[in-house]
Design an enzyme around this catalytic site. Structure first.
Site, PDB file in Angstrom:
ATOM      1  N   ALA A  99       0.870  -1.172   0.000  1.00 22.02           N
ATOM      2  CA  ALA A  99       0.000   0.000   0.000  1.00 22.02           C
ATOM      3  C   ALA A  99       0.907   1.221   0.000  1.00 22.02           C
ATOM      4  O   ALA A  99       1.719   1.409   0.905  1.00 22.02           O
ATOM      5  CB  ALA A  99      -0.903   0.002   1.224  1.00 22.02           C
ATOM      6  N   SER A 100       0.774   2.058  -1.023  1.00 24.36           N
ATOM      7  CA  SER A 100       1.665   3.203  -1.176  1.00 24.36           C
ATOM      8  C   SER A 100       1.454   4.246  -0.086  1.00 24.36           C
ATOM      9  O   SER A 100       0.429   4.275   0.605  1.00 24.36           O
ATOM     10  CB  SER A 100       1.441   3.865  -2.537  1.00 24.36           C
TER      11      SER A 100
END
Length: 389
Positions: A99-100
């Site tokens: 998840a960025s």
């Protein structure tokens, strides 16, 4: 399939959303409030610790407060290691889904410049959070997201359903796009690419845009690239800023391919000297190293630094067995250069450095890329000033 670097910190002082200034556009505020990242994370995550560069395991069952803090922090979070072959709580070898950082997601959605009624293709579903934000803003029927990993796909679908969002999530090879849903107004890629597939261009309306992290095999660096598709099916656009993402699976560099390049060091390599220093080859995250990749195509570069007094920079040709190595030693004014094979890789590196300096050390945003059936061409200031990459 996401991972990136664009600042941030693991402590509360820079936690999201306080770190969002300059990233989150007003039109995205409601979506970010309604679709928090925590909804898309599994019970065991690995939060990136910015000061040390380590991935730290956090379990919601063991430490719910720490898990929630990590979910809300402006840091990237690894959600899969080694293409799903890793087990246990310790970090694996290679992160392969994540998840960025919220600031990176917000910045990319700002640069995507979507408006109501537009149709969007996302390549790299990952946790599903980015697709969820797009679906909240545009409606689920306007968003298609493609993910190559079957297990990651199912987890994303489950998370999106739990969040009450319904974009179309496809298990497939995102490098091929998703022609059944075309044409698209926007395509957003959440993995680093080395070659922009023509399938993406063919699935976008003329005037539409493709936003992707792009780089060369010279380094792990990516720069965010915004391409505008032309009437003739080609596309061109500028680099916006440096980022770093996990690479598209079918475009990863296999370092084992270079095992036969140097059967014995230095072997029959030509020996010379250079005045360039290790620092002049560019830092991991600066423009110079990225530009060197543009000017020295089909070349992989890595620096081995076993101790503080010695470093060895390697350069490998992707198309032949040519190689070069430069040994930097403290107190040695002219490092030793070794070159082997028909391609003089170090000569090209020196030439690229002279070119960049002669041009006034131009910043990343002065460079761009053109993509078409004849390949990829980088340019400085104007697409007319281009060369193949």
């Amino acid at each position: 399939m996401k991972a990136d670097r664009e600042g941030g910190c693991a402590n509360d002082e820079l936690a999201w959303p306080r770190a969002s200034a300059g990233h989150l556009a007003p039109e995205w505020v409601d979506s970010f409030a309604a679709v928090p990242r925590a909804l898309f994370l599994s019970d065991l995550i690995w939060a990136h610790d910015m000061p040390t560069g380590r991935s730290v395991p956090v379990s919601r069952d063991v430490d719910p407060v720490g898990w929630q803090r990590a979910a809300e922090a402006n840091v990237p979070i690894v959600t899969q290691w080694d293409d799903g072959q890793h087990a246990g709580t310790s970090p694996g070898t290679v992160p392969t889904s994540s998840a960025s950082m919220p600031s990176v997601v917000a910045g990319m959605l700002r640069d995507l410049d979507v408006r109501e009624g537009m149709r969007v293709l996302e390549v790299g579903t990952g946790t599903g959070w980015n697709a969820g934000l797009l679906a909240h803003r545009l409606g689920g029927d306007q968003v298609v997201s493609v993910e190559i990993d079957a297990a990651v796909t199912e987890r994303a679908r489950t998370a999106l359903t739990r969040a009450g969002l319904d974009p179309e999530v496809v298990h497939g090879d995102g490098a091929r796009g998703w022609p059944k849903g075309a044409p698209y107004d926007r395509v957003i890629i959440t993995a680093g690419v080395r070659t922009v597939p023509l399938d993406w261009l063919q699935q976008v309306r003329p005037g539409g845009a493709i936003l992707t992290p792009w780089g060369t095999h010279y380094s792990d660096q990516d720069a965010l690239l915004r391409l505008t598709v032309r009437e003739d099916g080609s596309a061109a656009g500028p680099f916006l800023r440096m980022v770093e993402f996990m690479k598209l699976r079918n475009q990863r560099l296999d370092w084992n391919r270079f095992r036969e390049h140097v059967p014995q060091f230095p072997g029959d390599a030509d020996v010379s000297r250079t005045r360039l220093t290790l620092a002049e080859l560019g830092d991991r995250y600066d423009t110079l190293r990225f530009v060197m990749g543009l000017r020295v195509p089909d070349c992989a570069h890595v620096v081995n630094q076993p101790d503080t007094g010695t470093a060895k920079a390697w350069f490998f040709d992707l198309l032949s067995r040519s190689w070069a190595a430069v040994v930097f030693r403290d107190g040695e004014p002219e490092p030793t250069v070794y070159q082997s094979g028909p391609r003089r890789l170090w000569d090209e590196v020196e030439s690229a450095h002279r070119w960049w300096t002669a041009c006034g050390s131009p910043d990343l945003t002065r460079f761009g890329l053109t993509v078409g059936r004849d390949g990829q061409r980088a340019w400085l200031d104007d697409p007319g000033n281009s060369w193949p990459v």
